[in-house]
Design a protein around this motif. Structure first.
Motif, PDB file in Angstrom:
ATOM      1  N   GLY A 293      -5.091   9.616  13.507  1.00  0.00           N
ATOM      2  CA  GLY A 293      -6.353   9.628  12.759  1.00  0.00           C
ATOM      3  C   GLY A 293      -6.265  10.496  11.511  1.00  0.00           C
ATOM      4  N   SER A 294      -5.620  11.637  11.614  1.00  0.00           N
ATOM      5  CA  SER A 294      -5.442  12.499  10.447  1.00  0.00           C
ATOM      6  C   SER A 294      -4.504  11.868   9.428  1.00  0.00           C
ATOM      7  N   GLN A 295      -3.462  11.210   9.900  1.00  0.00           N
ATOM      8  CA  GLN A 295      -2.572  10.506   8.987  1.00  0.00           C
ATOM      9  C   GLN A 295      -3.312   9.400   8.245  1.00  0.00           C
ATOM     10  N   LEU A 296      -4.194   8.706   8.956  1.00  0.00           N
ATOM     11  CA  LEU A 296      -4.958   7.630   8.338  1.00  0.00           C
ATOM     12  C   LEU A 296      -5.866   8.158   7.230  1.00  0.00           C
ATOM     13  N   LYS A 297      -6.506   9.294   7.447  1.00  0.00           N
ATOM     14  CA  LYS A 297      -7.367   9.878   6.407  1.00  0.00           C
ATOM     15  C   LYS A 297      -6.555  10.270   5.177  1.00  0.00           C
ATOM     16  N   PHE A 298      -5.380  10.840   5.410  1.00  0.00           N
ATOM     17  CA  PHE A 298      -4.529  11.222   4.282  1.00  0.00           C
ATOM     18  C   PHE A 298      -4.131   9.995   3.463  1.00  0.00           C
ATOM     19  N   LEU A 299      -3.758   8.914   4.133  1.00  0.00           N
ATOM     20  CA  LEU A 299      -3.336   7.710   3.426  1.00  0.00           C
ATOM     21  C   LEU A 299      -4.485   7.092   2.643  1.00  0.00           C
ATOM     22  N   VAL A 300      -5.671   7.047   3.234  1.00  0.00           N
ATOM     23  CA  VAL A 300      -6.826   6.454   2.547  1.00  0.00           C
ATOM     24  C   VAL A 300      -7.221   7.308   1.346  1.00  0.00           C
ATOM     25  N   ASN A 301      -7.198   8.626   1.483  1.00  0.00           N
ATOM     26  CA  ASN A 301      -7.496   9.488   0.333  1.00  0.00           C
ATOM     27  C   ASN A 301      -6.513   9.236  -0.818  1.00  0.00           C
ATOM     28  N   LEU A 302      -5.254   9.029  -0.464  1.00  0.00           N
ATOM     29  CA  LEU A 302      -4.247   8.754  -1.487  1.00  0.00           C
ATOM     30  C   LEU A 302      -4.516   7.427  -2.182  1.00  0.00           C
ATOM     31  N   THR A 303      -4.903   6.418  -1.430  1.00  0.00           N
ATOM     32  CA  THR A 303      -5.184   5.114  -2.042  1.00  0.00           C
ATOM     33  C   THR A 303      -6.442   5.155  -2.911  1.00  0.00           C
ATOM     34  N   ILE A 304      -7.396   6.001  -2.582  1.00  0.00           N
ATOM     35  CA  ILE A 304      -8.593   6.124  -3.421  1.00  0.00           C
ATOM     36  C   ILE A 304      -8.222   6.707  -4.788  1.00  0.00           C
ATOM     37  N   VAL A 305      -7.351   7.707  -4.791  1.00  0.00           N
ATOM     38  CA  VAL A 305      -6.899   8.282  -6.064  1.00  0.00           C
ATOM     39  C   VAL A 305      -6.165   7.229  -6.890  1.00  0.00           C
ATOM     40  N   VAL A 306      -5.331   6.441  -6.242  1.00  0.00           N
ATOM     41  CA  VAL A 306      -4.603   5.388  -6.945  1.00  0.00           C
ATOM     42  C   VAL A 306      -5.570   4.322  -7.467  1.00  0.00           C
ATOM     43  N   ALA A 307      -6.616   4.022  -6.702  1.00  0.00           N
ATOM     44  CA  ALA A 307      -7.593   3.018  -7.137  1.00  0.00           C
ATOM     45  C   ALA A 307      -8.312   3.460  -8.410  1.00  0.00           C
ATOM     46  N   VAL A 308      -8.567   4.754  -8.546  1.00  0.00           N
ATOM     47  CA  VAL A 308      -9.166   5.254  -9.785  1.00  0.00           C
ATOM     48  C   VAL A 308      -8.229   4.982 -10.968  1.00  0.00           C
ATOM     49  N   GLY A 309      -6.935   5.194 -10.756  1.00  0.00           N
ATOM     50  CA  GLY A 309      -5.971   4.864 -11.799  1.00  0.00           C
ATOM     51  C   GLY A 309      -5.937   3.382 -12.116  1.00  0.00           C
ATOM     52  N   ILE A 310      -6.108   2.530 -11.105  1.00  0.00           N
ATOM     53  CA  ILE A 310      -6.150   1.083 -11.325  1.00  0.00           C
ATOM     54  C   ILE A 310      -7.320   0.711 -12.231  1.00  0.00           C
ATOM     55  N   LEU A 311      -8.498   1.251 -11.930  1.00  0.00           N
ATOM     56  CA  LEU A 311      -9.681   0.928 -12.725  1.00  0.00           C
ATOM     57  C   LEU A 311      -9.535   1.410 -14.173  1.00  0.00           C
ATOM     58  N   ALA A 312      -8.995   2.610 -14.347  1.00  0.00           N
ATOM     59  CA  ALA A 312      -8.842   3.153 -15.702  1.00  0.00           C
ATOM     60  C   ALA A 312      -7.827   2.347 -16.507  1.00  0.00           C
ATOM     61  N   LEU A 313      -6.702   2.046 -15.917  1.00  0.00           N
ATOM     62  CA  LEU A 313      -5.667   1.317 -16.640  1.00  0.00           C
ATOM     63  C   LEU A 313      -6.086  -0.122 -16.921  1.00  0.00           C
ATOM     64  N   HIS A 314      -6.755  -0.747 -15.977  1.00  0.00           N
ATOM     65  CA  HIS A 314      -7.242  -2.116 -16.200  1.00  0.00           C
ATOM     66  C   HIS A 314      -8.260  -2.145 -17.332  1.00  0.00           C
TER      67      HIS A 314
END
Length: 583
Positions: A293-314
């Motif tokens: 469960g803790s690993q899952l939270k870490f991975l999702v937090n990382l993907t949220i940061v990457v998603a912000v980069g996706i929106l900005a670059l797009h």
């Protein structure tokens, strides 16, 4: 008068003789003669018969069409042989295009990196959660048919409606925000409270009401949060990675640059697969916790940061490349209307087609029919192989942490393999015909998948490790050939189509077509499970027969699409001029 005529004739004959001699000099590789007309050297050249034996000819004359003086292989377009000079010309052309398009190519690779990074995390996580849960890999056919397919059809309808009312950038932003909101909700609310949300009474009722071959369906309904996460993770790859990125690429890439840029766009995705694979392997060190469960939270937090980069670059790419191109297109349309009005023939705006009228037009397109058949066949064969492979993985890695770690290693290997394939793929497109390039993936999945199933059927438990290794290799090479060869080849076909076919047709094929193939495979597997009494190992012979039938149809669809002649081979196409640098 007669003397003058004779003199003119002799002059013409002498001139023709010198032309013949010069032409023969070029053929025989001799230096051109600049001697006077009556010089003995010219008489010797004109009168001397050329050698007829090939071994007596100089290297350039003996080598035939397109051969180099150094004795290189001749250029034979029919047999797919190109000279070294043509290869070096194509490589230099690649470099010139990349230099001129660096301000566009590098951001597109980075955008693909971000999208593929999240896709790898979601893809590995969904398999880890579902396959290691109660029910195992037998749940995949039911989830694919009864959950992923309806969700894909619903998204296609909503995407078509939203695309007509709002800009593509706004629809893209809404879609990314919707996905990331659910993943955050799952990591922080649904997964920690899964024991309360998964009804034990429903599980007990399904276990008693359903027959042995359909027990996995009860687990799909019982573990509905896992099912929902699997669906959204599956749609991320189809909607964000396959659809939205390539729609953006098709709108901003010139047709003459596609053969250079399209195979190389995936370099960012390959680096992302390797990086995300390393994170999955070492997630315990990064998260600092041992629970999944803790690993899952870490991975999702990382993907949220990457998603912000996706929106900005797009947003930047849309502002820099898409909007100027749309503005120029609107100005061109206005000029055409003004010219038509000044000529006295005012053109009426084309009425908008309804959803069903648009669907009829798309269905009648021969190119889209072939692309749909390829998507269906690719989905069926991939699903058959992956279900059998993941079922064997569950027997060896029952712990979700170990399973996730293994999938991280597979993702890293996949990134490296696909990266190498991406680098050499432009040269492959030059050396081979479009049909040969597009046939690599179906032949690999057909014959490699058949060998894998035969090993699963007749192999002993002592070689289970070797079978898993062979299935892993097939998974890696199959996906590498898909993204480095098959996908660029398909996108080259989409560029030749009109705007409606590129957008709506691609959305239908990439989102619904691929999921429809997986769903048809899942439906057949459900029938096989009934005959196999719920044991997936007993369905392998039937799955192998289905693989051979569908793989044959896939290869024929590629041949028919190549016969349409929409995409010229690289050696038949005109030289690609280096584009002007983006302003």
């Amino acid at each position: 008068m007669e003397t003058t005529t004779r003199t003119m004739r002799s002059g013409l004959v002498g001139r023709q003789g010198r032309l013949v001699a010069a032409r023969r000099d070029r053929v025989l590789g001799r230096p051109r003669s600049f001697a006077p007309p009556n010089h003995p050297q010219n008489k010797w050249v004109v009168c001397r018969a050329p050698p007829t034996r090939p071994e007596l000819l100089p290297p350039r004359a003996a080598s035939g069409n397109g051969a180099s003086a150094s004795g290189g292989l001749p250029s034979d377009p029919e047999n797919g042989v190109t000279s070294s000079s043509e290869t070096s010309t194509f490589v230099s052309r690649q470099l010139s295009v990349l230099r001129a398009k660096a301000s566009y190519f590098l951001p597109m690779c980075l955008l693909f990196f971000f999208m593929a990074f999240n896709n790898t995390i979601f893809d590995s996580t969904k398999d880890t959660i579902l396959i290691t849960a109660i029910g195992g890999a037998e749940q995949i056919p039911f989830v694919t048919l009864y959950a992923v397919l309806p969700a894909s059809c619903l998204f296609l309808f909503l995407f078509s409606v939203a695309s007509k009312r709002y800009s593509r950038r706004r629809v893209f932003n809404w879609t990314v925000c919707l996905f990331m909101s659910f993943f955050a909700l799952f990591a922080y609310v649904l997964y920690p409270n899964r024991d309360y949300l998964h009804s034990d009474a429903l599980a007990a009722w399904a276990g008693g009401a359903l027959p042995q071959g359909l027990q996995a369906l009860g687990h799909v309904v019982h573990q509905w949060t896992f099912t929902l996460f699997y669906v959204l993770s599956e749609l991320w790859g189809d909607v964000i990675l396959s659809l939205n990125f390539w729609v953006l690429a098709n709108e901003t890439t010139d047709h003459k640059d596609a053969i250079v840029l399209y195979p190389l766009f995936g370099l960012g995705a390959n680096v992302a697969q390797f990086a995300s694979g390393q994170i999955l392997r070492n997630v315990r060190r990064f998260s600092g916790e041992m629970t999944y469960g803790s690993q899952l939270k870490f991975l999702v937090n990382l993907t949220i940061v990457v998603a912000v980069g996706i929106l900005a670059l797009h947003h930047w790419l849309d502002l820099k490349f898409v909007r100027p191109k749309l503005a120029a297109k609107r100005r061109q349309e206005e000029l055409e209307r003004e010219e038509a009005a000044s000529g006295g023939a005012a053109s009426e705006p084309e009425p908008k087609k309804s959803f069903w009228e648009n669907a009829k037009v798309l269905i009648s397109s021969p190119a889209l029919q072939c692309l749909a058949a390829i998507a269906l066949a690719q989905g069926i064969t991939t699903n058959l192989v992956e279900v059998a492979w993941k079922a064997s993985l569950r027997e060896k890695f029952s712990d979700p942490r170990l399973y996730s770690q293994f999938m991280g290693s597979v993702s890293s290997a996949l990134g490296l393999c696909t990266g190498v394939a991406m680098v050499v793929s432009p040269t492959i497109f030059l050396k081979c015909t479009w049909r040969q390039v597009a046939s690599v993936n179906p032949n690999l999945m057909l014959w490699g998948g058949l060998a894998f199933f035969l090993a699963m059927i007749f192999g002993s438990p002592q070689i289970q490790g070797g079978i898993i290794l062979g299935g892993t290799a097939l998974y890696i090479f199959g996906r590498a050939s898909k993204f480095s060869l098959l996908k660029p080849a398909e996108e080259m076909v989409y560029i030749t189509l009109d705007d409606n076919a590129r957008r709506s047709g691609k959305a239908a094929i990439d989102v619904v077509g691929s999921q429809m193939g997986k769903s048809l495979s899942s439906l057949m597997q459900q029938v096989f499970l009934i005959f196999g009494q719920g044991k997936i190992q007993r369905t392998y012979p039937m799955m192998a027969v289905l693989l051979v039938a569908v793989g044959t149809v896939w290869i024929k669809a590629v041949g028919r699409l190549a016969g349409l002649g929409l995409v010229k081979d690289a050696r038949e196409a005109p030289q690609v001029e280096a584009p002007k640098a983006a302003q």
